[in-house]
Write an enzyme that holds these catalytic residues in place. Sequence first.
Site, PDB file in Angstrom:
ATOM      1  N   ASP A  50      61.134 -32.030  56.553  1.00  0.00           N
ATOM      2  CA  ASP A  50      61.540 -31.817  55.160  1.00  0.00           C
ATOM      3  C   ASP A  50      60.919 -32.960  54.355  1.00  0.00           C
ATOM      4  O   ASP A  50      60.424 -33.933  54.927  1.00  0.00           O
ATOM      5  CB  ASP A  50      63.090 -31.843  55.090  1.00  0.00           C
ATOM      6  CG  ASP A  50      63.643 -31.593  53.699  1.00  0.00           C
ATOM      7  OD1 ASP A  50      62.879 -31.202  52.795  1.00  0.00           O
ATOM      8  OD2 ASP A  50      64.859 -31.805  53.495  1.00  0.00           O
TER       9      ASP A  50
ATOM     10  N   HIS B 121      72.585 -27.985  53.220  1.00  0.00           N
ATOM     11  CA  HIS B 121      71.789 -26.849  52.725  1.00  0.00           C
ATOM     12  C   HIS B 121      72.004 -25.707  53.724  1.00  0.00           C
ATOM     13  O   HIS B 121      71.093 -25.331  54.466  1.00  0.00           O
ATOM     14  CB  HIS B 121      70.317 -27.250  52.620  1.00  0.00           C
ATOM     15  CG  HIS B 121      69.470 -26.332  51.794  1.00  0.00           C
ATOM     16  ND1 HIS B 121      69.988 -25.216  51.150  1.00  0.00           N
ATOM     17  CD2 HIS B 121      68.135 -26.351  51.507  1.00  0.00           C
ATOM     18  CE1 HIS B 121      69.009 -24.602  50.496  1.00  0.00           C
ATOM     19  NE2 HIS B 121      67.885 -25.265  50.702  1.00  0.00           N
TER      20      HIS B 121
ATOM     21  N   GLN C 207      69.633 -22.542  54.085  1.00  0.00           N
ATOM     22  CA  GLN C 207      68.312 -22.833  54.641  1.00  0.00           C
ATOM     23  C   GLN C 207      68.349 -22.810  56.163  1.00  0.00           C
ATOM     24  O   GLN C 207      67.507 -22.182  56.809  1.00  0.00           O
ATOM     25  CB  GLN C 207      67.852 -24.228  54.151  1.00  0.00           C
ATOM     26  CG  GLN C 207      66.515 -24.648  54.721  1.00  0.00           C
ATOM     27  CD  GLN C 207      65.369 -23.807  54.188  1.00  0.00           C
ATOM     28  OE1 GLN C 207      65.222 -23.689  52.982  1.00  0.00           O
ATOM     29  NE2 GLN C 207      64.551 -23.236  55.074  1.00  0.00           N
TER      30      GLN C 207
ATOM     31  N   ARG D 197      65.183 -16.382  53.930  1.00  0.00           N
ATOM     32  CA  ARG D 197      66.249 -16.802  53.000  1.00  0.00           C
ATOM     33  C   ARG D 197      66.866 -15.567  52.358  1.00  0.00           C
ATOM     34  O   ARG D 197      68.090 -15.454  52.219  1.00  0.00           O
ATOM     35  CB  ARG D 197      65.676 -17.736  51.914  1.00  0.00           C
ATOM     36  CG  ARG D 197      65.113 -19.049  52.432  1.00  0.00           C
ATOM     37  CD  ARG D 197      66.207 -19.958  52.959  1.00  0.00           C
ATOM     38  NE  ARG D 197      67.234 -20.182  51.963  1.00  0.00           N
ATOM     39  CZ  ARG D 197      67.157 -21.093  50.968  1.00  0.00           C
ATOM     40  NH1 ARG D 197      66.099 -21.874  50.878  1.00  0.00           N
ATOM     41  NH2 ARG D 197      68.137 -21.236  50.091  1.00  0.00           N
TER      42      ARG D 197
ATOM     43  N   ARG E  89      73.862 -24.922  43.062  1.00  0.00           N
ATOM     44  CA  ARG E  89      73.004 -26.015  43.562  1.00  0.00           C
ATOM     45  C   ARG E  89      73.324 -27.246  42.741  1.00  0.00           C
ATOM     46  O   ARG E  89      73.187 -27.241  41.514  1.00  0.00           O
ATOM     47  CB  ARG E  89      71.526 -25.650  43.447  1.00  0.00           C
ATOM     48  CG  ARG E  89      70.615 -26.814  43.757  1.00  0.00           C
ATOM     49  CD  ARG E  89      69.166 -26.418  43.940  1.00  0.00           C
ATOM     50  NE  ARG E  89      68.954 -25.812  45.234  1.00  0.00           N
ATOM     51  CZ  ARG E  89      67.762 -25.716  45.849  1.00  0.00           C
ATOM     52  NH1 ARG E  89      66.686 -26.199  45.273  1.00  0.00           N
ATOM     53  NH2 ARG E  89      67.653 -25.146  47.032  1.00  0.00           N
TER      54      ARG E  89
ATOM     55  N   CYS F 191      61.127 -26.603  55.533  1.00  0.00           N
ATOM     56  CA  CYS F 191      61.974 -25.823  54.623  1.00  0.00           C
ATOM     57  C   CYS F 191      61.284 -25.565  53.279  1.00  0.00           C
ATOM     58  O   CYS F 191      61.710 -24.678  52.551  1.00  0.00           O
ATOM     59  CB  CYS F 191      63.321 -26.505  54.422  1.00  0.00           C
ATOM     60  SG  CYS F 191      63.185 -28.126  53.667  1.00  0.00           S
TER      61      CYS F 191
HETATM   62  N1   CP Z   1      63.815 -24.640  50.623  1.00  0.00           N
HETATM   63  C1   CP Z   1      64.373 -24.489  49.403  1.00  0.00           C
HETATM   64  O1   CP Z   1      65.599 -24.493  49.261  1.00  0.00           O
HETATM   65  O2   CP Z   1      63.488 -24.337  48.393  1.00  0.00           O
HETATM   66  P1   CP Z   1      63.792 -24.366  46.822  1.00  0.00           P
HETATM   67  O3   CP Z   1      64.157 -25.797  46.491  1.00  0.00           O
HETATM   68  O4   CP Z   1      62.518 -23.936  46.195  1.00  0.00           O
HETATM   69  O5   CP Z   1      64.937 -23.448  46.520  1.00  0.00           O
HETATM   70  N1  NVA Z   2      66.010 -32.222  51.174  1.00  0.00           N
HETATM   71  C1  NVA Z   2      65.356 -31.503  50.120  1.00  0.00           C
HETATM   72  C2  NVA Z   2      65.413 -30.043  50.347  1.00  0.00           C
HETATM   73  C3  NVA Z   2      64.670 -29.217  49.338  1.00  0.00           C
HETATM   74  C4  NVA Z   2      64.821 -27.741  49.585  1.00  0.00           C
HETATM   75  C5  NVA Z   2      65.997 -31.855  48.795  1.00  0.00           C
HETATM   76  O1  NVA Z   2      67.231 -31.979  48.746  1.00  0.00           O
HETATM   77  O2  NVA Z   2      65.284 -32.024  47.802  1.00  0.00           O
END
Ligand code: CP
Ligand code: NVA
Length: 298
Positions: A217, A128, A131, A285, A101, A257
């Site tokens: 989101d 993502h 997701q 997930r 990430r 999400c």
């Molecule tokens: N939706 C999602 O990816 O959540 P987290 O940021 O908690 O991993």
């Molecule tokens: N768009 C959001 C998604 C979080 C799971 C972010 O990148 O923070």
Amino acid sequence: MKHLLSLEKLPGADIEKILRDAVVYKRERARRDKQPLAGQVWVLMFSKSSTRTRVSFEVGVRELGGQTMFLNANEIQLGRGEPVKDTARVLGRMIDGAVIRTFTQADVEEFAEFSGVPTINALTDDEHPCQILADIMTFREQRGPIAGKVVTFVGDGACNVARSWMFAAGKLGFELRIAAPKKFQPPADVVKRAGGRITCMDDLPAAAKGADLLYTDVWVSMGKETESAERQKALNGYQINQKLLKLAKPDALVMHCLPAYRGKEIDAETFEANANTIFAQAENRLHVQKAVLNWVVS
Ligand code: CP
Ligand code: NVA
């Protein structure tokens, strides 16, 4: 060597296989007889916060027979400026796979190239993918095939989650409407690259009309905190609420999400009324990522 770096690069046939396998992993979770990661060590290297992604990958790898090691990217030398490609060449000599990430999409791609181990995108500024695979699994569970349906994304249409939805639309044959102020609509070249039936508009009621799924989101994605005030102002009103939901199909699903900010991108009442779907997304997930892990190593 297989990687899951984006939905853009993931062929439709592989998406279908992963989604089919995820259903089996979910149904047969208690059996734990499939152990494709037996004897393996997987690193989770995260530069941003996470609840769902971190826990679902930690559990998923272990349920498939492997072990995990969580690395906060800021606490290793990467955080002090060691290049991604050097980190990748070190870790690649020791580990069996990586879940990453981070901010820049190019960093995940560089890690995959230099590590020589299967690499999975656990969220970047661009995409993502895990997701959206879980979201589509959830839609299918609750409403059947998504092909031919209308999905309306409300809010920051230029964010990673919206973008992965765009690439899924092109491959899975559903209509995607992005409802966002002009400044937060996706760049034209990305819409073109995604192909499929995608319309971007700032007319929220028009985008919601007759939709099978309303999706949102956060307005302020991780890494965009300095733009918070500007985003709150521009995106104010781009909210999934009871009034908007009335414009969608009577059996429309509402998804988020997570994490959710009630009173911003969704109101509390609509969130709670749809909690069953929203937390099914979160649970899926785990199942979908087990299918992804199995896919990258097979
Ligand atoms: N939706 C999602 O990816 O959540 P987290 O940021 O908690 O991993
Ligand atoms: N768009 C959001 C998604 C979080 C799971 C972010 O990148 O923070």
